[in-house]
Write a protein that holds these residues in place. Structure first.
Motif, PDB file in Angstrom:
ATOM      1  N   MET A  44      -7.455  19.615  48.265  1.00 19.41           N
ATOM      2  CA  MET A  44      -8.588  20.743  48.191  1.00 19.41           C
ATOM      3  C   MET A  44      -7.900  21.918  48.896  1.00 19.41           C
ATOM      4  O   MET A  44      -7.731  22.521  48.805  1.00 19.41           O
ATOM      5  N   ALA A  45      -7.916  20.884  50.275  1.00 14.88           N
ATOM      6  CA  ALA A  45      -7.056  22.178  52.079  1.00 14.88           C
ATOM      7  C   ALA A  45      -5.919  22.349  51.076  1.00 14.88           C
ATOM      8  O   ALA A  45      -5.205  23.058  50.605  1.00 14.88           O
ATOM      9  N   LEU A  46      -5.075  21.261  49.882  1.00 13.69           N
ATOM     10  CA  LEU A  46      -3.790  22.286  49.603  1.00 13.69           C
ATOM     11  C   LEU A  46      -3.810  22.606  49.107  1.00 13.69           C
ATOM     12  O   LEU A  46      -2.750  24.063  48.335  1.00 13.69           O
ATOM     13  N   ALA A  66      -4.123  30.681  49.598  1.00 13.35           N
ATOM     14  CA  ALA A  66      -4.589  31.365  50.279  1.00 13.35           C
ATOM     15  C   ALA A  66      -3.225  32.126  50.573  1.00 13.35           C
ATOM     16  O   ALA A  66      -2.927  32.787  50.984  1.00 13.35           O
ATOM     17  N   LEU A  67      -2.181  31.674  51.033  1.00 11.49           N
ATOM     18  CA  LEU A  67      -0.610  31.556  51.592  1.00 11.49           C
ATOM     19  C   LEU A  67       0.506  31.149  51.003  1.00 11.49           C
ATOM     20  O   LEU A  67       1.087  29.900  51.285  1.00 11.49           O
ATOM     21  N   VAL A  99       2.740  27.754  52.288  1.00 12.12           N
ATOM     22  CA  VAL A  99       2.319  26.441  51.881  1.00 12.12           C
ATOM     23  C   VAL A  99       2.957  26.256  50.749  1.00 12.12           C
ATOM     24  O   VAL A  99       2.372  27.230  49.640  1.00 12.12           O
ATOM     25  N   GLY A 100       3.555  25.550  51.104  1.00 13.44           N
ATOM     26  CA  GLY A 100       4.197  25.336  49.019  1.00 13.44           C
ATOM     27  C   GLY A 100       4.455  23.376  48.934  1.00 13.44           C
ATOM     28  O   GLY A 100       3.495  22.609  49.294  1.00 13.44           O
ATOM     29  N   VAL A 101       5.471  23.434  48.197  1.00 18.28           N
ATOM     30  CA  VAL A 101       5.712  22.306  47.387  1.00 18.28           C
ATOM     31  C   VAL A 101       6.001  21.524  48.201  1.00 18.28           C
ATOM     32  O   VAL A 101       5.824  19.359  49.009  1.00 18.28           O
ATOM     33  N   ALA A 135       0.738  21.127  44.584  1.00 16.90           N
ATOM     34  CA  ALA A 135       1.238  22.653  44.665  1.00 16.90           C
ATOM     35  C   ALA A 135       1.954  22.973  44.235  1.00 16.90           C
ATOM     36  O   ALA A 135       1.761  24.309  43.928  1.00 16.90           O
ATOM     37  N   TYR A 136       2.904  23.167  43.216  1.00 20.03           N
ATOM     38  CA  TYR A 136       3.757  23.273  42.281  1.00 20.03           C
ATOM     39  C   TYR A 136       2.725  23.808  41.019  1.00 20.03           C
ATOM     40  O   TYR A 136       3.032  25.168  40.894  1.00 20.03           O
TER      41      TYR A 136
END
Length: 120
Positions: A39-41, A47-48, A52-54, A83-84
C-alpha cells in the motif's frame, strides 16, 4: 519542500510500513493483516511516479524477503509487478472516484498476495 526532504519522507513511510509488517499479531488477526508495504508503494507510485518506480519496488521487496526469510526475489517480483501496474495506470486511477480507486488498489493487492501464496 526540498528534494532531499522528500526522499526522507518516502524512506520514513517505508520504514513505518516495515515496522507495521513486523509487528506481532495474535493468531486470529494474522489473516487480516494488511499489505502495508504494497500500500505504501502504491501511494508513492501514484504521488511521485518520477521518483518511485519498479526499481524501488524491487529493492523494497528484496529487503522484505530478507526480513521474512523467504525465497530471495519472491516479494521483490510481486512488488515490482505492483509498481509496474500502478505506474502504467496512475493517471487514470487519479480521476476515478474513491470507491473505484479502492476496488482497483484492493484487487492489485489481492493479486500480489495471491502471487506470494503461489510462489510459496
Amino acid at each position: 519542500m526540498d528534494k532531499p526532504h522528500r526522499i526522507w519522507v518516502i524512506a520514513l513511510s517505508f520504514l513505518v510500513a516495515f515496522m507495521l509488517t513486523a509487528m506481532p499479531l495474535p493468531d486470529f488477526a494474522l489473516p487480516w493483516r494488511p499489505a502495508w508495504i504494497a500500500m505504501a508503494l502504491v501511494y508513492w507510485c501514484m504521488a511521485l511516479p518520477e521518483r518511485v518506480g519498479v526499481l524501488t519496488g524491487w529493492i523494497i521487496g528484496l529487503i522484505l524477503d530478507v526480513m521474512h526469510g523467504s525465497i530471495l526475489g519472491q516479494h521483490a517480483l510481486g512488488l515490482a509487478f505492483v509498481a509496474y501496474v500502478v505506474l502504467q495506470y496512475h493517471q487514470r486511477l487519479r480521476v476515478f472516484p474513491l470507491v473505484q480507486q479502492a476496488l482497483i488498489i484492493g484487487s492489485i493487492a489481492f493479486v500480489y498476495l495471491f502471487a506470494m501464496l503461489w510462489i510459496y
